[in-house]
Enzyme design. Structure first.
Site, PDB file in Angstrom:
ATOM      1  CB  SER A  34      -0.921  -0.005   1.220  1.00 50.14           C
ATOM      2  OG  SER A  34      -1.570   1.243   1.284  1.00 50.14           O
ATOM      3  CG  MET A  36     -12.008  -1.847   4.266  1.00 51.79           C
ATOM      4  SD  MET A  36     -10.395  -1.595   3.495  1.00 51.79           S
ATOM      5  CE  MET A  36      -9.450  -0.869   4.830  1.00 51.79           C
ATOM      6  CG  HIS A  74      -3.885  -1.281  -1.909  1.00 50.86           C
ATOM      7  ND1 HIS A  74      -5.015  -1.969  -2.298  1.00 50.86           N
ATOM      8  CD2 HIS A  74      -4.285  -0.443  -0.923  1.00 50.86           C
ATOM      9  CE1 HIS A  74      -6.045  -1.570  -1.578  1.00 50.86           C
ATOM     10  NE2 HIS A  74      -5.635  -0.631  -0.729  1.00 50.86           N
ATOM     11  CG  HIS A  82      -9.178   0.846  -1.154  1.00 51.67           C
ATOM     12  ND1 HIS A  82      -8.656   0.656   0.115  1.00 51.67           N
ATOM     13  CD2 HIS A  82     -10.518   0.929  -0.990  1.00 51.67           C
ATOM     14  CE1 HIS A  82      -9.636   0.628   0.997  1.00 51.67           C
ATOM     15  NE2 HIS A  82     -10.775   0.803   0.362  1.00 51.67           N
ATOM     16  CG  ASP A 121      -5.082   2.865   0.434  1.00 50.52           C
ATOM     17  OD1 ASP A 121      -6.061   2.119   0.344  1.00 50.52           O
ATOM     18  OD2 ASP A 121      -3.960   2.488   0.845  1.00 50.52           O
ATOM     19  CG  MET A 152      -8.087   7.923   1.921  1.00 47.61           C
ATOM     20  SD  MET A 152      -7.248   8.020   3.505  1.00 47.61           S
ATOM     21  CE  MET A 152      -6.434   6.421   3.510  1.00 47.61           C
ATOM     22  CG  MET A 177     -11.188   4.143   1.342  1.00 49.87           C
ATOM     23  SD  MET A 177      -9.707   4.090   2.353  1.00 49.87           S
ATOM     24  CE  MET A 177      -8.489   3.995   1.059  1.00 49.87           C
ATOM     25  CG  ASP A 189      -6.486  -2.343   2.697  1.00 54.53           C
ATOM     26  OD1 ASP A 189      -5.446  -2.135   3.335  1.00 54.53           O
ATOM     27  OD2 ASP A 189      -7.038  -1.475   1.979  1.00 54.53           O
TER      28      ASP A 189
END
Ligand code: DX5
Ligand code: ZN
Length: 217
Positions: A9, A138, A34, A67, A36, A38, A69, A176
């Site tokens: 990540s 998650m 990965h 991913h 993330d 947000m 979010m 994750d």
């Protein structure tokens, strides 16, 4: 049995040395990277956006496992695809029209993943499981790296494995949050296919060796 896939990540990387960090990932046995994203709305944190990710995508040779979010992730399918992403994961909790979003992601040419928060049961996916390429469970509440693994995730992996076997689908199970050698081993034992790890990899004294150890769990 196939070896577990490892998706480091990026959130835990040293952004002052991003080029070096990505070079190490490129030279490692990591399967994916990965990413993330947000928005400070769905989760209580903001990470990085597309201008930064364009550089990451240029430097990284591994397939991108994105991913999101964020609320209304369907608004960004085009941007995620433009990065060259392999997988786009959206949260179940952000998609009232989940079936449509899954189809839109697949129509764009990416693989479709659906992510479940720790409090969301696997059974919400009963009617879309065959449409999916991956389910991302998650094992922490999303928003931050370096949190403690929630042990109930082991039961969720078992439930999901059962649903996959019952339906004969080929969905991958990714986990994750708080994944390290110890929690990773427990996850592989119950049938996880892909492990995401941020702190455990990027804060390890030897990142390449840590990825090697995770690959061999
Ligand atoms: C958390 C992110 C994770 C995070 C994992 O919201 O989805 O991908 O980076 O970090 P670790 O492995 O440190 O828990
Ligand atoms: Zn993540």
């Amino acid at each position: 049995m196939n070896k577990v896939l490892i998706s480091p990540s990026l959130l835990s990387a040293d952004f002052g040395n991003l080029k070096d960090e990505l070079e190490k990932i490129n030279n490692s046995e990591a399967d994916w990277l990965h990413i993330d994203v947000m928005d400070g709305v769905f989760v209580p944190n903001i990470s990085f956006g597309f201008p930064v990710l364009e550089y990451v995508a240029k430097l990284c040779k591994k397939p991108l496992d994105v991913h999101l979010m964020i609320v209304q992730p369907e608004k960004f399918i085009k941007e995620v695809k433009a990065l060259g992403s392999m997988m786009m994961n959206v949260h179940y909790e952000t998609c009232p029209h989940l079936h449509r979003v899954i189809q839109q992601i697949k129509d764009s040419g990416m693989k479709a993943g659906v992510t479940l928060n720790p409090a969301t049961p696997v059974s919400v996916l009963n009617d879309v499981i065959s449409d999916l390429d991956m389910v991302l469970l998650m094992s922490v509440n999303p928003g931050f790296g370096g949190q403690k693994f929630i042990p109930n995730t082991i039961n969720k992996v078992k439930n999901l494995r059962k649903l996959i076997e019952e339906t004969g689908s080929k969905v991958l199970i990714e986990v994750d949050g708080g994944v390290n050698l110890e929690t990773g081993k427990a996850l592989v034992e119950v049938g996880a296919d892909v492990l995401v790890a941020g702190n455990a990899i990027f804060k390890a004294p030897d990142m390449i060796d840590m990825i090697h150890q995770m690959k061999n769990l």
